[in-house]
Scaffold this active site. Structure first.
Site, mmCIF file in Angstrom:
data_model
loop_
_atom_site.group_PDB
_atom_site.id
_atom_site.type_symbol
_atom_site.label_atom_id
_atom_site.label_comp_id
_atom_site.label_asym_id
_atom_site.label_seq_id
_atom_site.Cartn_x
_atom_site.Cartn_y
_atom_site.Cartn_z
ATOM 1 N N ASP A 169 42.515 61.600 22.472
ATOM 2 C CA ASP A 169 42.927 62.495 22.664
ATOM 3 C C ASP A 169 43.775 63.941 21.152
ATOM 4 O OD1 ASP A 169 41.857 61.371 25.031
ATOM 5 O OD2 ASP A 169 43.509 62.361 26.442
ATOM 6 N N GLU A 411 47.939 50.721 29.002
ATOM 7 C CA GLU A 411 47.215 51.605 28.466
ATOM 8 C C GLU A 411 47.076 51.577 26.917
ATOM 9 O OE1 GLU A 411 47.955 55.417 29.962
ATOM 10 O OE2 GLU A 411 45.880 55.894 28.735
HETATM 11 C C1 GLC Z 1 42.664 59.196 28.353
HETATM 12 C C2 GLC Z 1 41.993 58.493 26.818
HETATM 13 C C3 GLC Z 1 41.162 58.802 27.592
HETATM 14 C C4 GLC Z 1 40.380 58.029 28.100
HETATM 15 C C5 GLC Z 1 41.389 58.059 29.384
HETATM 16 C C6 GLC Z 1 40.823 57.331 30.835
HETATM 17 O O1 GLC Z 1 42.300 60.129 28.114
HETATM 18 O O2 GLC Z 1 43.084 58.984 25.798
HETATM 19 O O3 GLC Z 1 40.726 57.778 25.886
HETATM 20 O O4 GLC Z 1 38.711 57.602 28.555
HETATM 21 O O5 GLC Z 1 42.305 58.337 29.057
HETATM 22 O O6 GLC Z 1 41.392 56.224 30.363
#
Ligand code: GLC
Length: 441
Positions: A169, A411
Site C-alpha cells: 500500500d 502481519e
Molecule cells: C494490507 C496489505 C495487503 C493485504 C491486506 C489484507 O492492505 O497491504 O497486501 O492484502 O492488508 O491482508
C-alpha cells in the site's frame, strides 16, 4: 514437541481462528473480508493438510469475478462492517460487477495461477487435470482482462491504478509519485497546517495497530482520495486513464504476472487447451519489456510511470522480485543476490526489509517502508531456488521461520530485531510458515 511442531500447531490454529467456512479472512478486527492475494497464499499453506479446503478457498475467490474477467481485491463478508465498506466502494456503479456478491472495484497481484498450480502439485495427475479444467475459464478470463484493459498500448506490462492493487500500500515509489503532484488542495492544506491529526478519528486501522506502524494520515487520505476518483469513473479503466495522471506499471505486480503467465502456459499444456494467439504474444512481450524496468546506473529494477515512462527510482524490495518472475538473465540475478547479501541494503538480521536500509524512506516499523513481510520472503525464496541459489534460499527460509517462531504469526516484522508488528494472528504468515516447514522435510 520440537520448535517446528510448536510453530506448525500455532500456525494451524491461526488459520482455524480466521476460517469463515469457505474462505479465510486475513485477521479478525482489521481485515474481516476475503482478500485476493491473501487467499492465494492461504491456499498454498492449506494444501498441506486439507487440499479440498484449499480448493474451496480459491473457488470462493472466483465467485467475485467481474463480467469483464477482473478479480476484485476484496469480497466483503456480509454484516455491519460490510455495509460501510461497500458504501465506500459502491462497485454496483459498474455494470460489470457481479450481481450477487459484493466486492471492491480494483484488483491485487495475480497470485491465482501460482495457488492453482501449488494445489495441483499435491493431487494425483487425473485429479490435477480436473482441478485445472475446473478453474481454467476463470483463470483465462482474468489474464485476458489484464492484457486487454490494463495494457492498452500493447507494451507487455500491466498498469495499476491504485497503490492497493500492488498489495504494498505505501511502498516508497508510489508514495513519492502521489506526493509530487497528485494531492488535491484540501489534503495539501491539512498537511501545511499540520492538522491532519483530525483524520485519526476516522481511521479504523489505527484502532487495532499503533499509528507509527501504519501509513501516515496524509498517505491514508491520498489513498482514499485516489479511491474516490476511481469510484467517480465507475471503475472503468478507459475513463480513468482519460482523466488521470496516476497509473503505474508496478514492478512487483508485473513480476508476479510474468510468473503467473508461465503457470498459465503449463496448465494449458496439461489440459490440452490453446491459449488465444494475442494473449500468447502479449505474454512473450511481457518478459522482454520487464528489462525496460532495469536501471543500468543504479543496477536495479523499478516500477514505471505509465504516462511518462519515467522509472520511479525509489528502491524497495520489489527490485528482488524479478528473481521470482524467473525470466531475467543469470548475470542480473547475481547482482540482485548481492543486494540481498549486503547488510547495508537488504541483508538485515531478519530480512527482507520492504525498503532497503540505505534508503531515506527506511523505517523498520512502518508497514511497507521497512518491515519484513513473509509473503515477499516466500516469493524471493522461490525465485532464488529456481536460479540455483539454494544456500541463499535455505538461509532466507530459516531466518523467516525463526522470526515467526520468535514473535508469532504477526502481519509484518521489524527487520532488525524480528519483533512482530501490525496485527496478530495474520493468516498468510501462518499459511506460508506451514508451506516453508513442509519444504524442510
Ligand atoms: C494490507 C496489505 C495487503 C493485504 C491486506 C489484507 O492492505 O497491504 O497486501 O492484502 O492488508 O491482508
Amino acid at each position: 514437541m520440537g520448535v517446528n511442531d510448536d510453530l506448525l500447531a500455532s500456525a494451524k490454529k491461526v488459520l482455524d481462528t480466521n476460517d469463515k467456512g469457505n474462505y479465510t479472512i486475513p485477521a479478525h478486527g482489521l481485515y474481516p473480508h476475503q482478500w485476493l492475494w491473501d487467499s492465494c497464499f492461504i491456499a498454498i499453506g492449506q494444501r498441506h493438510f486439507d487440499v479440498e479446503r484449499a480448493k474451496i478457498e480459491i473457488l470462493s475467490l472466483l465467485r467475485g469475478q467481474w463480467k469483464n474477467g477482473m478479480l476484485p481485491h476484496i469480497i466483503f463478508t456480509p454484516g455491519k462492517k460490510a455495509a460501510m465498506h461497500e458504501g465506500h466502494w459502491q462497485s454496483w456503479l459498474s455494470p460489470l460487477s457481479p450481481d450477487d456478491v459484493s466486492t471492491s472495484g480494483i484488483t491485487q497481484p495475480p497470485m491465482l495461477a501460482e495457488a492453482v498450480v501449488r494445489i495441483g502439485e499435491t493431487l494425483p495427475l487425473t485429479e490435477r487435470r480436473s482441478w485445472y479444467g475446473q478453474v481454467w475459464p476463470n483463470l483465462l478470463a482474468y489474464h485476458e482482462w489484464m492484457y486487454r484493459e490494463r495494457d492498452p498500448h500493447g507494451e507487455g506490462l500491466a498498469l495499476q491504478i491504485h497503490p492497493w492493487e500492488t498489495g504494498m500500500d505505501n511502498t516508497p515509489g508510489w508514495m513519492e509519485l502521489l506526493g509530487e503532484h497528485l494531492l488535491p488542495w484540501w489534503i495539501r492544506l491539512l498537511a501545511r497546517l499540520h492538522i491532519d491529526g483530525i483524520i485519526s478519528w476516522f481511521r479504523s486501522d489505527t484502532r487495532y495497530v499503533p499509528a507509527q506502524e501504519r501509513l501516515s494520515n496524509i498517505e491514508a487520505l491520498a489513498l482514499y482520495d485516489t479511491q474516490l476518483r476511481l469510484r467517480r469513473k465507475a471503475y472503468d479503466t478507459d475513463k480513468i486513464l482519460d482523466h488521470s495522471l496516476f497509473a503505474v506499471e508496478d514492478l512487483a505486480f508485473n513480476c508476479i504476472l510474468i510468473r503467473a503467465n508461465t503457470h498459465l502456459r503449463q496448465i494449458a499444456l496439461s489440459i490440452r487447451k490453446d491459449l488465444p494467439e494475442d494473449l500468447y504474444k502479449r505474454m512473450e512481450l511481457a518478459e522482454k519489456t520487464l528489462e525496460e524496468l532495469w536501471d543500468p546506473y543504479t543496477e536495479q529494477y523499478y516500477s514505471r510511470d505509465f504516462i511518462t515512462h519515467r522509472l520511479l527510482k525509489q528502491p524497495s524490495v520489489a527490485t528482488l522480485l524479478p528473481l521470482y518472475a524467473g525470466t531475467i538473465s543469470e548475470e542480473r540475478a547475481k547482482l540482485l543476490v548481492k543486494m540481498l547479501e549486503n547488510e547495508h541494503i537488504f541483508g538485515t538480521a531478519y530480512p527482507i526489509p520492504s525498503a532497503p536500509r540505505n534508503s531515506t524512506w527506511f523505517n523498520p516499523i512502518c508497514y511497507w517502508q521497512g518491515p519484513s513481510w513473509v509473503n515477499i520472503n516466500w516469493l524471493v525464496i522461490d525465485g532464488l531456488k529456481r536460479y540455483g541459489f539454494d544456500e541463499h534460499a535455505a538461509a532466507l527460509r530459516d531466518s523467516t521461520l525463526e522470526m515467526i517462531s520468535k514473535s508469532d504469526c504477526y502481519e509484518y516484522f521489524n527487520p532488525m530485531t524480528g519483533n512482530g508488528l501490525g496485527t496478530k494472528n495474520f493468516s498468510w504468515t501462518a499459511a506460508l510458515a506451514i508451506d516453508l516447514l513442509a519444504k524442510e522435510k
